[in-house]
Design a protein around this motif. Structure first.
Motif, short mmCIF file in Angstrom:
data_model
loop_
_atom_site.label_atom_id
_atom_site.label_comp_id
_atom_site.label_asym_id
_atom_site.label_seq_id
_atom_site.Cartn_x
_atom_site.Cartn_y
_atom_site.Cartn_z
N VAL A 1 -0.75 2.19 5.57
CA VAL A 1 -0.14 2.43 6.67
C VAL A 1 -0.53 2.21 7.63
CG1 VAL A 1 0.13 4.50 8.15
CG2 VAL A 1 0.36 4.63 5.47
N PRO A 2 -0.13 1.30 8.58
CA PRO A 2 -0.10 0.64 9.40
C PRO A 2 -1.39 2.23 10.35
CG PRO A 2 1.86 0.02 9.91
CD PRO A 2 1.63 0.99 9.09
N PHE A 3 -2.22 1.34 11.36
CA PHE A 3 -3.68 1.94 12.14
C PHE A 3 -2.80 2.36 13.19
CE2 PHE A 3 -6.31 1.75 16.44
CZ PHE A 3 -7.25 2.49 15.34
N ASP A 4 -1.81 1.91 14.02
CA ASP A 4 -1.52 2.36 14.87
C ASP A 4 -0.43 4.03 14.76
OD1 ASP A 4 -2.45 0.36 16.74
OD2 ASP A 4 -0.65 -0.35 17.07
N SER A 5 0.19 3.82 13.29
CA SER A 5 0.91 5.16 13.04
C SER A 5 0.22 6.19 12.96
CB SER A 5 1.72 4.88 11.70
OG SER A 5 2.38 3.83 12.15
N VAL A 6 -1.33 5.84 12.13
CA VAL A 6 -2.00 6.76 11.74
C VAL A 6 -2.79 7.57 12.51
CG1 VAL A 6 -4.52 6.95 10.50
CG2 VAL A 6 -3.01 5.49 9.28
N LYS A 7 -3.39 6.82 14.40
CA LYS A 7 -3.77 6.88 15.01
C LYS A 7 -2.77 7.82 15.57
CE LYS A 7 -7.21 6.66 18.03
NZ LYS A 7 -6.86 7.82 19.05
N ALA A 8 -1.62 8.06 15.64
CA ALA A 8 -0.83 8.64 16.38
C ALA A 8 -0.87 9.75 15.61
CB ALA A 8 0.51 8.28 16.40
N ALA A 9 -0.34 9.52 14.21
CA ALA A 9 -0.58 11.18 13.38
C ALA A 9 -1.65 11.89 13.59
CB ALA A 9 -0.65 10.65 12.60
N LEU A 10 -2.78 11.45 13.93
CA LEU A 10 -3.84 12.59 13.92
C LEU A 10 -4.65 12.99 15.65
CD1 LEU A 10 -6.34 10.35 11.89
CD2 LEU A 10 -5.86 12.37 10.94
N ASP A 11 -3.87 12.05 16.33
CA ASP A 11 -4.05 12.94 18.09
C ASP A 11 -2.73 13.89 17.56
OD1 ASP A 11 -5.97 11.23 18.08
OD2 ASP A 11 -4.05 9.92 19.50
N ARG A 12 -1.91 14.38 17.32
CA ARG A 12 -0.89 15.38 17.10
C ARG A 12 -1.34 16.06 16.73
NH1 ARG A 12 4.97 14.92 13.94
NH2 ARG A 12 6.08 16.93 15.05
N LEU A 13 -2.37 16.16 15.37
CA LEU A 13 -2.90 17.24 14.60
C LEU A 13 -4.27 17.92 15.20
CD1 LEU A 13 -2.24 15.44 10.85
CD2 LEU A 13 -0.77 17.58 12.09
N SER A 14 -4.60 16.65 16.44
CA SER A 14 -5.90 16.42 16.89
C SER A 14 -5.70 17.90 18.00
CB SER A 14 -6.75 15.34 16.76
OG SER A 14 -7.54 15.93 17.91
N ALA A 15 -4.29 17.62 18.82
CA ALA A 15 -4.12 17.93 19.84
C ALA A 15 -3.84 19.51 19.36
CB ALA A 15 -2.48 17.50 20.92
#
Length: 513
Positions: free
Chosen positions: A35-49
């Motif tokens: 999975v591309p880095f940006d996609s993983v980071k976006a998903a984690l930020d959504r869950l972390s928020a």
């Protein structure tokens, strides 16, 4: 199974939550390698928020094989290939035969040196012969282990990198753990409180999306103040706090009289040459100074003649420069070379004012504006720049008072430990250059010039004999460049300026280091 990399952010958040249901902690490079880095980071930020997961970003350098190293893994190292070719030839090989056998001059040349060093082969006459029956291809084994991520030996990596067989790239991964509000599904969150919710009472059980205070607002493409304007405002504030009045300084074109003669710069002075001053071609000359309003009772003609006499033969205690002074030269129009021309005009007007007891009142004036010099453009010079100037007129002033004032003035910019050096100015005596130790440059740098205006200059204007005037000045560009970390003045002014630099840099505080 790792995702294929085609998942949307919504799908990926579900996959992350599902993966955490089987393990309390996962690594993104293992669970979501494709999975591309940006996609993983976006998903984690959504869950972390939503406090559903916590994650830690891990950065490491990963060794990658260069094409030459991949060739070594497939066919053996250069030295091993040279040894094998020599070993197979019972009577040894000449250098030409060795090149023909291997088919690559580069491999032959590099491999020989390494094989000779390892004492696998030796020179026997015109032939190269083998010294041992077999060898261990260490380089090939090391590269295989690196390819299979079985070694992180720093010494081996450094040696292979030095041989240009490896390169390093930064790999970012995430260590993901369950958060305090972990769940297998994301609860639907409302973004607005509506009238219907208030009427039905559903707002009591609704989950609202939290505000993201770290999100950047939309770019408004608003205007921005130039860094010079920001630092200029800081200087203005300092002057106002110290009781100064701002002088009108928008008249860029001055006569040679106000720019030079009133300040007792002789007409033969190098600063008045075409190489140093911009002269106006049309019109070329100005008229004599004259009253600026019907209420102006000052006799400008008398002042003009007094200046002439001081230049030619001396007056008011001065012996003069003793040369034939030219009125035509005095009336030539120039782009002002300093704002001291403005200070001279203001002091002349001050002479007509009456304070308590009928005497000329004390005054404090300052100006910050543009001046022009015919100089070559380089990293530290432009043909136009800004001058910060101040004058203090009062009774009983001394040189020690000027030094004390300079220390107080520069202390407001967090500049301390001043050093003073005697200098020469045509219109001040005594004169001093001001220096301060610059920690970044590790040396003393000049930060300003100062002095007490000459008596013959002040008395010519009609000012009282016991009135003394401090004058001091510095550039606006130098402190701005220091505060914003700029080494080339052309990056501050002119066509090379980066507009993003203008937009994004904050205002500075001169009293803060």
């Amino acid at each position: 199974m790792a995702p294929t990399g085609t998942s949307s952010t919504g799908d990926l958040t579900s996959e992350i939550l599902q993966a955490l249901s089987k393990s309390d902690q996962i690594l993104s490079t293992e669970a979501f390698a494709q999975v591309p880095f940006d996609s993983v980071k976006a998903a984690l930020d959504r869950l972390s928020a939503r406090s559903m997961v916590t994650y830690e970003q891990i950065e490491r350098d990963e060794a990658l094989l260069e094409p030459e190293a991949e060739n070594i893994v497939s066919h053996g190292s250069h030295e091993a290939r040279v040894f094998e070719a020599v070993r197979k030839a019972m009577g040894g090989l000449s250098i030409q035969e060795l090149e023909t056998e291997i088919g690559d001059k580069t491999v032959t040349k590099l491999g020989q040196g390494k094989a000779f060093k390892e004492k696998w082969i030796k020179k026997d006459g015109s032939k190269i012969v083998a010294l041992v029956d077999s060898i261990h291809d260490v380089t090939r084994d090391q590269l295989r282990m690196i390819q299979e991520n079985k070694t992180r030996d720093g010494k081996i990596l450094a040696d292979l990198r030095k041989r240009k067989l490896l390169k390093f790239q930064k790999v970012i991964s995430f260590k993901i753990s369950k958060g305090p509000k972990y769940a297998l599904e994301i609860v639907k969150e409302e973004t607005d409180l509506t009238a219907e919710m208030l009427a039905s009472g559903s707002w009591k059980s609704a989950t609202f999306k939290p505000y993201n205070f770290n999100a950047l607002g939309a770019d408004q493409h608003a205007g921005s103040l130039h860094p010079l304007g920001k630092v200029r405002q800081e200087f203005r504030q300092i002057f106002f706090e110290m009781g100064f009045t701002e002088m009108p300084s928008t008249q860029y074109v001055e006569s040679g009289f106000w720019n030079f003669d009133a300040l007792y710069v002789p007409q033969q002075h190098p600063a008045r040459d075409l190489q140093d001053t911009f002269y106006i071609s049309d019109p070329k000359t100005a008229g004599r100074p004259c009253p600026v309003s019907p209420d102006d009772k000052q006799d400008y003609n008398e002042y003009f003649e007094n200046v002439r006499q001081v230049h030619e033969n001396g007056k008011y205690g001065s012996i003069g420069y003793r040369y034939p002074w030219s009125e035509d030269e005095s009336l030539r129009l120039v782009l002002r070379t300093h704002t001291t021309a403005v200070s001279a005009a203001m002091l002349y007007k001050l002479a007509a004012l009456e304070g308590p007891g009928g005497r000329c009142p004390p005054a404090r004036y300052f100006s910050i504006d543009r001046v022009f010099r015919n100089e070559s453009v380089d990293a530290t010079h432009l043909c136009e720049f800004h001058q910060v100037e101040g004058v203090i007129a009062d009774y009983g002033l001394t040189l020690g008072g000027l030094m004390e004032f300079m220390e107080t003035f520069f202390a407001k910019m967090s500049i301390t430990d001043l050093k003073f050096k005697p200098a020469y100015n045509p219109y001040t005596e005594p004169s001093m250059e001001i220096f301060s130790y610059h920690k970044g440059l590790n040396k003393l740098i000049e930060i300003g010039n100062s002095g007490m205006f000459r008596p013959e200059m002040l008395e010519t204007m009609g000012l009282p004999k016991d009135l003394r005037v401090y004058g001091f000045g510095l550039s606006l560009e130098r402190p701005t460049m220091i505060k914003y970390g700029i080494s080339n003045i052309r990056e501050l002014l002119g066509h090379q300026v980066d507009i993003n630099f203008i937009k994004k840099n904050p205002a500075v505080r001169l009293d803060k280091n």
